[in-house]
Scaffold this motif. Structure first.
Motif, PDB file in Angstrom:
ATOM      1  N   PRO A 313       1.247   4.180  -2.614  1.00  0.00           N
ATOM      2  CA  PRO A 313       0.128   3.228  -2.579  1.00  0.00           C
ATOM      3  C   PRO A 313       0.064   2.425  -3.879  1.00  0.00           C
ATOM      4  CG  PRO A 313      -0.582   5.401  -1.832  1.00  0.00           C
ATOM      5  CD  PRO A 313       0.801   5.577  -2.381  1.00  0.00           C
ATOM      6  N   ILE A 314      -0.425   1.204  -3.791  1.00  0.00           N
ATOM      7  CA  ILE A 314      -0.439   0.311  -4.935  1.00  0.00           C
ATOM      8  C   ILE A 314      -1.266   0.869  -6.096  1.00  0.00           C
ATOM      9  CG2 ILE A 314      -2.356  -0.979  -3.945  1.00  0.00           C
ATOM     10  CD1 ILE A 314       0.451  -2.294  -6.284  1.00  0.00           C
ATOM     11  N   ASP A 315      -2.402   1.526  -5.773  1.00  0.00           N
ATOM     12  CA  ASP A 315      -3.226   2.062  -6.865  1.00  0.00           C
ATOM     13  C   ASP A 315      -2.558   3.232  -7.558  1.00  0.00           C
ATOM     14  OD1 ASP A 315      -5.632   3.406  -4.460  1.00  0.00           O
ATOM     15  OD2 ASP A 315      -3.457   3.561  -4.623  1.00  0.00           O
ATOM     16  N   TRP A 377      -3.212  -3.577   0.552  1.00  0.00           N
ATOM     17  CA  TRP A 377      -4.327  -2.871  -0.067  1.00  0.00           C
ATOM     18  C   TRP A 377      -4.993  -1.874   0.887  1.00  0.00           C
ATOM     19  CZ3 TRP A 377      -4.954  -2.827  -5.091  1.00  0.00           C
ATOM     20  CH2 TRP A 377      -4.421  -3.874  -5.849  1.00  0.00           C
ATOM     21  N   SER A 380      -3.895   1.636   0.309  1.00  0.00           N
ATOM     22  CA  SER A 380      -4.158   2.237  -0.996  1.00  0.00           C
ATOM     23  C   SER A 380      -5.057   3.464  -0.850  1.00  0.00           C
ATOM     24  CB  SER A 380      -4.824   1.234  -1.925  1.00  0.00           C
ATOM     25  OG  SER A 380      -6.113   0.892  -1.445  1.00  0.00           O
TER      26      SER A 380
END
Length: 725
Positions: A313-315, A377, A380
């Protein structure tokens, strides 16, 4: 493949050297650029300490005889000394009370001409203690009648403080001259012309400082402030004077080359050379890194690992990227101190860690740049967590307050404060936050959402909408709360019963307190009225005064016992715990009551071993427990029966057991005997406050022990347990 890894390690190492040199320049530049050893902060602090100390401990020490002559005693000080421990009467009463039990006073029962039986006092005084007591009483009385007598005492105290001051500065002088023996001085007091020197100042000096009207005098206080509290008294006496000196302080070249300062001097020069060397290496590393990065930065692309990285995930990727940056910067910054101050083992370890974290950062930089256009997103962790926490705000007040509390306490309180105090803690704090703190936070918030649903169902039940039972999910504490709420209606009757009992005990407490306080108070009022009759004889007057004394002491004891048990119940009391032999303490308690035991008609069977049983308790308070339990048997045991006392050590606990046949019928609810003013003698004809067992229970609870009472017919048994050491 191997060549690519080697180039990546080289690039990371060059970047570490570059950043390390920048930190060295910013943090250490002021210490080494254009300065020498004698301009350094370390030497400046030593010189300042020498200047501050040499005047009051060596050059301008006030004459002790003159200081003592200037001691004055004000009328305010005399008054303060007199009333330091209270007014005259309270001090006299305090001394008499201290010697009351030590002078051999005992009481015995004697019939009086009064309506009811009262006590008289028979004196068996210890002449030595009485003389000592009378001497103290006379001394206190004289304090309030003779100013000169008090003045002499205060003056003696101040002279003792002056002596302590001069003893302290003598030690300070020896320490100063031994620690700063390479400082040579030739100084003259500007006001008195007196000269001081501790050696000849040669023509070859590594350091020299002149003091004059042109360059500034050496001006310092003549009272040394860095000793004990007595320095403040000397300052008050002397008026905090200053002394000025002119002359020279120097350090010879021979001291720098071979004296105790040689190591500091050589260490400064070595660190200065390292500093410039690090800057040169940093510049070369920066040039090499720039050239290699332009041509070989693609070696940080690794297809297999990059594909796995893109699945995160991006986060999570952002968190790892920031973590790697902070770890790289922290380890690189730590490298500066290890290089300058010769911690070679830590240099190698820190350099390797810095290279690893830097390489990890460069890898992520290349991977994230390649995947910035493909960010989803909704995949995420933050988005997924938000969806799972939608029920959190069903009860907005609790949800919002809990969230604010967690954010403030956890992130700001625990994290920010620790980082400001200890920057290197970032290495531990950041991974702990990401890998432990945040997941725990998510679990907590999920449970709060479940709790909010339970609150909504509870409000419905309060309005009479019972509906279905609350859903029980899992085995958490909240699920246990749901189970308890489902059983709530079955416990309402029990709650009402407990409330009725509480009201009954409250009513009995008020009644018992009123009865026990009114009885001595009535006697005091009665005999006070009798004393007003001018026609009574001296013998009658003395008898009435004795009765008043007994009743007033009885009233005082009741009030003090009630106050003490209230303090214990509220926890507003401190314990002075120490290592105590419980065997010896019990033996002493029994011996204290031996005379009463012999008169009681009871047969005491005591079983106490000779082996010490040690526990960590407040000896005075624990004595009170034993004393109250023994007195309880003397008051309430059936005459001509046996009382059994036993102390033993069982399974790491001291077990004290006392049992007797009760004089009165105890009833079924034995636990009520520990209530305040509760007695087995319900007619309240015995001479007790009804607080003995309550006080004992409170003291045992404060120690973390247990007090258990049992009744079998007329057999009354108390068991006290406390952990041994």
């Amino acid at each position: 493949m191997k060549h690519a890894i080697g180039r990546n390690i080289l690039l990371s190492a060059l970047l570490v050297l570059t950043i390390s040199s920048l930190f060295t320049l910013t943090e250490q530049g002021r210490k080494f650029i254009g300065t020498n050893y004698f301009e350094s902060d370390d030497f400046g602090w030593q010189l300042s300490e020498f200047e501050t100390s040499i005047v009051p401990v060596v050059l301008a020490v006030p004459d002790k005889v003159e200081v003592k002559k200037k001691i004055t005693v004000t009328s305010e000080e005399i008054e303060e000394y007199r009333y330091r421990y209270g007014d005259l009467q309270s001090q006299l009463d305090s001394i008499r009370y201290q010697y009351e039990s030590e002078t051999g006073e005992v009481t015995k029962e004697a019939a009086s001409d009064a309506v009811q039986e009262e006590t008289t006092t028979v004196q068996t005084p210890n002449e030595t203690l009485l003389a000592e007591r009378d001497k103290k009483l006379a001394d206190i009385t004289k304090n309030f009648t003779d100013d000169s007598y008090v003045e002499k005492k205060i003056r003696a105290e101040k002279e003792a403080q002056v002596d302590a001051y001069y003893k302290a500065i003598e030690h300070a002088k020896n320490d100063l001259l031994s620690q700063k023996e390479d400082f040579v001085y030739n100084l003259k007091n500007v006001e008195t012309g007196e000269e001081f020197t501790n050696g000849e100042i040669s023509s070859k000096n590594a350091f020299i400082k002149e003091y004059s009207s042109k360059y500034g005098y050496l001006k310092e206080r003549t009272v040394y402030q860095q000793v004990n509290d007595s320095s403040w008294l000397v300052t008050d006496i002397m008026g905090n004077p200053f002394a000025r000196f002119e002359g020279t302080i120097a350090i010879s070249e021979s001291s720098i080359l071979s004296g105790q300062r040689a190591n500091e001097y050589k260490s400064f020069l070595a660190n200065q050379r390292k500093f410039y060397g690090i800057l040169v290496v940093g510049v070369l590393a920066a040039v090499a890194f720039t050239l290699l990065w332009r041509r070989k930065s693609d070696t940080f692309r690794h297809e297999g690992r990059e594909e796995k990285y893109r699945e995160l995930p991006i986060d999570v990727k952002l968190a790892f990227f920031l973590l790697s940056i902070l770890l790289a910067i922290t380890t690189t910054r730590s490298l500066v101190g290890f290089v300058l101050y010769r911690d070679y083992d830590m240099q190698i370890i820190t350099f390797i860690l810095a290279v690893i974290f830097t390489a990890f950062t460069l890898y992520q930089w290349k991977w994230m740049r390649a995947g910035l256009g493909k960010v989803d997103w909704e995949e995420s962790l933050v988005y997924r967590w938000r969806k799972s926490l939608e029920g959190f705000f069903l009860k907005q007040s609790i949800g919002l307050q809990t969230l604010i509390m967690l954010i403030v306490v956890f992130f700001w309180g625990a994290g920010t404060l620790l980082v400001f105090m200890l920057p290197v803690a970032l290495i531990v704090w950041i991974p702990a936050t990401l890998l432990i703190g945040i997941p725990v936070l998510v679990v907590l918030l999920s449970r709060m959402a479940y709790l909010n649903r339970i609150f909504v169902k509870t409000e419905e039940m309060a309005k009479g909408v019972i509906g279905n039972e609350i859903e029980v999910k899992g085995k958490s504490a909240i699920a246990g709360y749901a189970i308890s709420l489902n059983e709530l209606r079955n416990r309402i009757k029990s709650s009402h019963s407990e409330q009725a009992k509480s009201e009954r005990l409250k009513t009995e407490l008020i009644t018992n307190v009123s009865h026990d306080l009114r009885t001595p108070l009535t006697s005091i009022i009665t005999y006070t009225d009798l004393l007003k009759n001018p026609s009574i004889t001296d013998e009658e007057r003395a008898s009435y005064i004795a009765i008043l004394d007994k009743k007033s002491m009885r009233l005082k004891t009741l009030i003090e016992d009630l106050f003490e048990v209230s303090k214990m119940a509220s926890g507003n009391i401190e314990l002075d715990k120490r290592k105590v032999d419980l065997t010896q303490l019990l033996q002493q308690a029994i011996a204290e009551h031996q005379e009463d035991i012999d008169k009681s008609g009871l047969e005491y069977r005591v079983v106490i071993g000779t082996k010490p049983i040690m526990s960590y308790v407040d000896g005075q308070k624990w004595w009170r427990v034993l004393d109250n339990l023994i007195i309880n048997t003397l008051k309430y045991a059936l005459p001509n029966t046996r009382v059994y006392i036993n102390l033993d050590q069982v399974d790491g606990e001291a077990v004290f057991v006392i049992k007797n046949i009760a004089k009165y019928e105890l009833g079924n609810n034995v636990n009520e005997l520990t209530e305040r003013f509760k007695r087995a003698d319900t007619s309240r004809h015995t001479d007790g406050s009804g607080l003995g067992l309550a006080i004992a229970q409170s003291i045992v609870d404060l120690h973390g022990g247990s007090l258990k009472m049992e009744v079998d017919g007329d057999l009354f048994k108390v068991t006290v347990k406390i952990t041994v050491i």
